[in-house]
Design a protein around this motif. Structure first.
Motif, PDB file in Angstrom:
ATOM      1  N   THR A  62      39.652  42.540  32.474  1.00  0.00           N
ATOM      2  CA  THR A  62      40.506  43.301  33.385  1.00  0.00           C
ATOM      3  C   THR A  62      41.959  43.191  32.956  1.00  0.00           C
ATOM      4  O   THR A  62      42.514  42.084  32.933  1.00  0.00           O
ATOM      5  CB  THR A  62      40.381  42.770  34.832  1.00  0.00           C
ATOM      6  N   PRO A  63      42.602  44.313  32.600  1.00  0.00           N
ATOM      7  CA  PRO A  63      44.035  44.261  32.248  1.00  0.00           C
ATOM      8  C   PRO A  63      44.862  43.801  33.439  1.00  0.00           C
ATOM      9  O   PRO A  63      44.698  44.293  34.560  1.00  0.00           O
ATOM     10  CB  PRO A  63      44.370  45.699  31.881  1.00  0.00           C
ATOM     11  N   THR A  64      45.728  42.833  33.193  1.00  0.00           N
ATOM     12  CA  THR A  64      46.568  42.270  34.238  1.00  0.00           C
ATOM     13  C   THR A  64      48.030  42.478  33.868  1.00  0.00           C
ATOM     14  O   THR A  64      48.446  42.147  32.764  1.00  0.00           O
ATOM     15  CB  THR A  64      46.294  40.760  34.401  1.00  0.00           C
ATOM     16  N   LYS A 112      44.258  51.769  36.315  1.00  0.00           N
ATOM     17  CA  LYS A 112      43.421  52.276  37.409  1.00  0.00           C
ATOM     18  C   LYS A 112      42.012  51.742  37.208  1.00  0.00           C
ATOM     19  O   LYS A 112      41.308  52.136  36.280  1.00  0.00           O
ATOM     20  CB  LYS A 112      43.411  53.805  37.437  1.00  0.00           C
ATOM     21  N   GLU A 113      41.632  50.825  38.074  1.00  0.00           N
ATOM     22  CA  GLU A 113      40.333  50.158  37.969  1.00  0.00           C
ATOM     23  C   GLU A 113      39.175  51.142  38.117  1.00  0.00           C
ATOM     24  O   GLU A 113      38.187  51.053  37.389  1.00  0.00           O
ATOM     25  CB  GLU A 113      40.233  49.065  39.048  1.00  0.00           C
ATOM     26  N   TYR A 118      44.481  53.431  31.695  1.00  0.00           N
ATOM     27  CA  TYR A 118      45.891  53.368  32.038  1.00  0.00           C
ATOM     28  C   TYR A 118      46.337  54.808  32.297  1.00  0.00           C
ATOM     29  O   TYR A 118      46.030  55.711  31.531  1.00  0.00           O
ATOM     30  CB  TYR A 118      46.727  52.796  30.897  1.00  0.00           C
ATOM     31  N   ILE A 119      47.099  55.011  33.371  1.00  0.00           N
ATOM     32  CA  ILE A 119      47.553  56.341  33.744  1.00  0.00           C
ATOM     33  C   ILE A 119      49.081  56.355  33.761  1.00  0.00           C
ATOM     34  O   ILE A 119      49.713  55.463  34.326  1.00  0.00           O
ATOM     35  CB  ILE A 119      47.044  56.735  35.159  1.00  0.00           C
ATOM     36  N   ASP A 128      42.870  54.481  27.110  1.00  0.00           N
ATOM     37  CA  ASP A 128      41.694  53.656  27.416  1.00  0.00           C
ATOM     38  C   ASP A 128      42.107  52.187  27.525  1.00  0.00           C
ATOM     39  O   ASP A 128      43.272  51.838  27.380  1.00  0.00           O
ATOM     40  CB  ASP A 128      40.580  53.881  26.380  1.00  0.00           C
ATOM     41  N   ILE A 129      41.144  51.317  27.770  1.00  0.00           N
ATOM     42  CA  ILE A 129      41.427  49.887  27.983  1.00  0.00           C
ATOM     43  C   ILE A 129      42.058  49.226  26.763  1.00  0.00           C
ATOM     44  O   ILE A 129      42.769  48.238  26.880  1.00  0.00           O
ATOM     45  CB  ILE A 129      40.143  49.146  28.433  1.00  0.00           C
ATOM     46  N   GLU A 130      41.861  49.809  25.573  1.00  0.00           N
ATOM     47  CA  GLU A 130      42.447  49.287  24.332  1.00  0.00           C
ATOM     48  C   GLU A 130      43.792  49.942  24.010  1.00  0.00           C
ATOM     49  O   GLU A 130      44.345  49.732  22.940  1.00  0.00           O
ATOM     50  CB  GLU A 130      41.482  49.509  23.169  1.00  0.00           C
TER      51      GLU A 130
END
Length: 161
Positions: A62-64, A112-113, A118-119, A128-130
């Motif tokens: 989970t990106p924090t 945005k979970e 990422y928005i 994307d998550i990367e």
């Protein structure tokens, strides 16, 4: 008869006092000018090693968001800027850190979970998550910072700009 090379007492005192006054003015003036001009000539390092805290503070997958401030002195002006990075902890001690600044027009992105991306609210950019571009106008993925893990703490090599 006096020649043009002869000097009277008054002329001698005038020359000596002018000479001594010039020396005293230089002794006081040159350091004073250096003191006044030196802050404007100094350059500040734009790189820093930033601590993001212990590895255990970040949930796997989970990106924090981690926020921090940096002070910058430009001559006599001191500014404090706020920065943010997303810390993505993977399995073990693998960590990636991305800037929260969109590569399109420097708006701040948020994670945005529900959609796992990422928005960027400015022009509907998606990453994307990367940090890779999924859609919208960004010309490049999110900037990634070099990561070091020392004694269980995460550090990044932060470059301003």
């Amino acid at each position: 008869m006096t020649s043009s090379h002869d000097i009277d007492r008054r002329g001698f005192v005038k020359i000596v006092l002018t000479f001594l006054g010039s020396i005293m003015g230089a002794v006081i003036g040159i350091p004073a000018i250096g003191y006044l001009v030196s802050p404007a000539a100094k350059t500040q390092k734009s790189e820093a090693k930033i601590s993001l805290g212990p590895l255990e503070n970040y949930q796997v997958g989970t990106p924090t968001l981690f926020s921090f401030t940096r002070s910058k002195i430009n001559g006599w002006e001191k500014t404090v800027n706020s920065y943010g990075v997303f810390v993505l902890r993977k399995e073990g001690d693998q960590v990636k850190v991305f800037s929260n600044i969109c590569t399109h027009l420097s708006c701040r992105v948020s994670w945005k979970e529900d959609s796992s991306e990422y928005i960027c609210p400015c022009h509907d950019a998606q990453f994307d998550i990367e940090g890779r571009v999924l859609g919208g106008p960004p010309p490049a993925p999110l900037n990634e910072y070099p990561v070091e893990i020392e004694e269980g703490n995460i550090f990044i090599q932060f470059t301003e700009g």
